[in-house]
Scaffold this motif. Structure first.
Motif, PDB file in Angstrom:
ATOM      1  N   GLU A  30       0.846  -1.059   0.100  1.00 45.74           N
ATOM      2  CA  GLU A  30       0.093   0.121  -0.040  1.00 45.74           C
ATOM      3  C   GLU A  30       0.883   1.392   0.102  1.00 45.74           C
ATOM      4  O   GLU A  30       0.531   2.325  -0.694  1.00 45.74           O
ATOM      5  CB  GLU A  30      -0.995  -0.094   1.316  1.00 45.74           C
ATOM      6  N   GLU A  31       1.884   1.255   0.592  1.00 42.66           N
ATOM      7  CA  GLU A  31       2.849   2.441   0.868  1.00 42.66           C
ATOM      8  C   GLU A  31       3.556   2.768  -0.499  1.00 42.66           C
ATOM      9  O   GLU A  31       3.632   3.783  -1.009  1.00 42.66           O
ATOM     10  CB  GLU A  31       4.000   1.974   1.871  1.00 42.66           C
ATOM     11  N   VAL A  32       3.983   1.400  -1.157  1.00 45.17           N
ATOM     12  CA  VAL A  32       4.490   1.647  -2.538  1.00 45.17           C
ATOM     13  C   VAL A  32       3.387   2.240  -3.609  1.00 45.17           C
ATOM     14  O   VAL A  32       3.798   3.382  -4.312  1.00 45.17           O
ATOM     15  CB  VAL A  32       5.015   0.400  -3.095  1.00 45.17           C
ATOM     16  N   ALA A  33       2.348   1.721  -3.505  1.00 48.26           N
ATOM     17  CA  ALA A  33       1.211   2.329  -4.370  1.00 48.26           C
ATOM     18  C   ALA A  33       0.944   3.542  -4.118  1.00 48.26           C
ATOM     19  O   ALA A  33       0.678   4.459  -5.157  1.00 48.26           O
ATOM     20  CB  ALA A  33       0.037   1.219  -4.182  1.00 48.26           C
ATOM     21  N   GLU A  34       0.920   4.096  -2.860  1.00 49.78           N
ATOM     22  CA  GLU A  34       0.776   5.577  -2.587  1.00 49.78           C
ATOM     23  C   GLU A  34       1.735   6.583  -3.304  1.00 49.78           C
ATOM     24  O   GLU A  34       1.375   7.320  -3.757  1.00 49.78           O
ATOM     25  CB  GLU A  34       0.287   5.665  -1.141  1.00 49.78           C
ATOM     26  N   GLN A  35       2.742   6.098  -2.981  1.00 47.40           N
ATOM     27  CA  GLN A  35       4.045   7.038  -3.423  1.00 47.40           C
ATOM     28  C   GLN A  35       4.276   6.973  -4.945  1.00 47.40           C
ATOM     29  O   GLN A  35       4.541   8.190  -5.457  1.00 47.40           O
ATOM     30  CB  GLN A  35       5.488   6.360  -2.618  1.00 47.40           C
ATOM     31  N   LEU A  36       3.806   6.057  -5.631  1.00 43.48           N
ATOM     32  CA  LEU A  36       4.015   5.938  -7.139  1.00 43.48           C
ATOM     33  C   LEU A  36       2.361   6.342  -7.626  1.00 43.48           C
ATOM     34  O   LEU A  36       2.402   6.209  -8.837  1.00 43.48           O
ATOM     35  CB  LEU A  36       4.399   4.716  -7.535  1.00 43.48           C
ATOM     36  N   TRP A  38      -0.298   4.333  -7.938  1.00 43.66           N
ATOM     37  CA  TRP A  38      -0.618   2.950  -8.451  1.00 43.66           C
ATOM     38  C   TRP A  38      -1.534   2.538  -7.579  1.00 43.66           C
ATOM     39  O   TRP A  38      -1.967   2.980  -6.429  1.00 43.66           O
ATOM     40  CB  TRP A  38       0.522   2.037  -8.571  1.00 43.66           C
ATOM     41  N   SER A  39      -2.183   1.523  -7.916  1.00 46.02           N
ATOM     42  CA  SER A  39      -3.165   0.520  -7.030  1.00 46.02           C
ATOM     43  C   SER A  39      -2.224  -0.436  -6.315  1.00 46.02           C
ATOM     44  O   SER A  39      -1.095  -0.890  -6.978  1.00 46.02           O
ATOM     45  CB  SER A  39      -4.252  -0.177  -7.736  1.00 46.02           C
ATOM     46  N   ARG A  45       0.514  -7.516  -8.532  1.00 47.58           N
ATOM     47  CA  ARG A  45       0.531  -8.682  -9.614  1.00 47.58           C
ATOM     48  C   ARG A  45       2.023  -8.289 -10.297  1.00 47.58           C
ATOM     49  O   ARG A  45       2.410  -9.461 -10.694  1.00 47.58           O
ATOM     50  CB  ARG A  45      -0.388  -7.959 -10.866  1.00 47.58           C
ATOM     51  N   ILE A  46       2.728  -7.265 -10.360  1.00 46.91           N
ATOM     52  CA  ILE A  46       3.935  -7.364 -10.539  1.00 46.91           C
ATOM     53  C   ILE A  46       4.903  -8.262  -9.764  1.00 46.91           C
ATOM     54  O   ILE A  46       5.791  -8.926 -10.320  1.00 46.91           O
ATOM     55  CB  ILE A  46       4.623  -5.709 -10.613  1.00 46.91           C
ATOM     56  N   GLU A  47       4.732  -8.325  -8.397  1.00 45.92           N
ATOM     57  CA  GLU A  47       5.610  -8.751  -7.658  1.00 45.92           C
ATOM     58  C   GLU A  47       5.215 -10.268  -7.607  1.00 45.92           C
ATOM     59  O   GLU A  47       6.418 -11.291  -6.963  1.00 45.92           O
ATOM     60  CB  GLU A  47       5.498  -8.586  -6.186  1.00 45.92           C
TER      61      GLU A  47
END
Length: 284
Positions: A30-36, A38-39, A45-47
């Motif tokens: 969620e933190e990665v998605a928020e900073q970029l 993205w969802s 799905r990438i990971e």
């Protein structure tokens, strides 16, 4: 020289590296998605290698994880390789599950296989493969069936290339006794099996009916091994609703032990050849 560089394996390695780097950065999905912007679903799905990833997206992830230049270049090259196409992608009507499997198989250096119903695809003759594929694709056109046969035959080049795949297969006796495609097809198939069993990179053992119950009664499976330490072994299983890939180390080890048990219970290669020779007479 062995043909390597399967984009499927490269995508799998890239996904694993990106997941490891996120963990090292102590960031949640969620933190990665928020900073970029993205969802979280996209990051997941990438990971999990469920989708390909664009080079610019890889770059944004590496910026976020503060990766140094040398590691960054390595991962960008990996991402670029993961976007290349394998020969199997010329067959546009193949399912993504099947192309994923072909890509893993193409990169593997060895395979341990237990077959309980039909022969592994790598050992099938054209006529045997056609009968098996036709039975599985009940409503498919003749053209689709022939394309699947063509793909299956193309996969078998792995067994005879300069650095061939090492294949160790244990067959339940039912595999060599079940009449598939008629007597002539089975005779030809068993003769082909005897021929390939003499290749130095192939070991064939038969698990006789006489041993009774065994761990393989749960179904066929394959253990694929890859050349790089960054690409751990994978167990592959297939059923009516899809494919299952088992990657957790403890689970793969469990299947390795099961395979070792099966090959210990099976006839040795010489006795297996004698049994296969006798089985040919069944189809006269």
């Amino acid at each position: 020289m062995r043909q390597t560089g399967s984009p499927t394996v490269r995508r799998r390695r890239l996904a694993s590296e990106l997941r490891r780097l996120r963990d090292r950065a102590q960031l949640t999905l969620e933190e990665v998605a928020e900073q970029l912007t993205w969802s979280a679903t996209k990051v997941s799905r990438i990971e999990t290698c469920r989708v390909g990833v664009a080079l610019k997206d890889v770059g944004r992830l590496l910026d976020l994880y503060e990766i140094d230049d040398s590691k960054r270049e390595e991962l960008i090259d990996l991402a670029r390789d993961s976007r290349k196409k394998g020969w199997w992608q010329a067959y546009s009507d193949l399912s993504s599950e099947y192309t994923t499997y072909i890509g893993l198989e193409a990169e593997s250096t060895s395979m341990r296989s237990f077959a309980s119903v039909v022969l592994p695809g790598l050992l099938q003759t054209e006529d045997y493969a056609r009968a098996v594929i036709r039975s599985a694709l009940l409503i498919s056109s003749p053209g689709e069936i022939e394309r699947r046969v063509e793909v299956r035959m193309a996969r078998q080049k792995l067994l005879v290339q300069e650095e061939p795949l090492r294949l160790w297969t244990v067959l339940d006796e039912a595999v060599i006794r079940r009449p598939i495609g008629g007597g002539a097809v089975m005779r030809s198939q068993l003769k082909r099996l005897l021929d390939v069993a003499n290749l130095p990179n192939i070991t064939v053992q038969v698990l006789p009916f006489a041993i009774g119950i065994h761990p393989g009664t749960n179904g066929a499976f394959e253990i694929l091994e890859f050349p790089g330490l960054a690409d751990p072994d994978v167990v592959f299983m297939e059923n009516f609703t899809g494919s299952l890939y088992i990657e957790r180390e403890t689970d793969v080890y469990r299947y390795t032990l099961i395979f070792d048990h099966l090959r210990a219970k099976a006839l040795d290669p010489d006795d297996s050849r004698r049994l296969m020779t006798k089985a040919i007479a069944q189809f006269d």
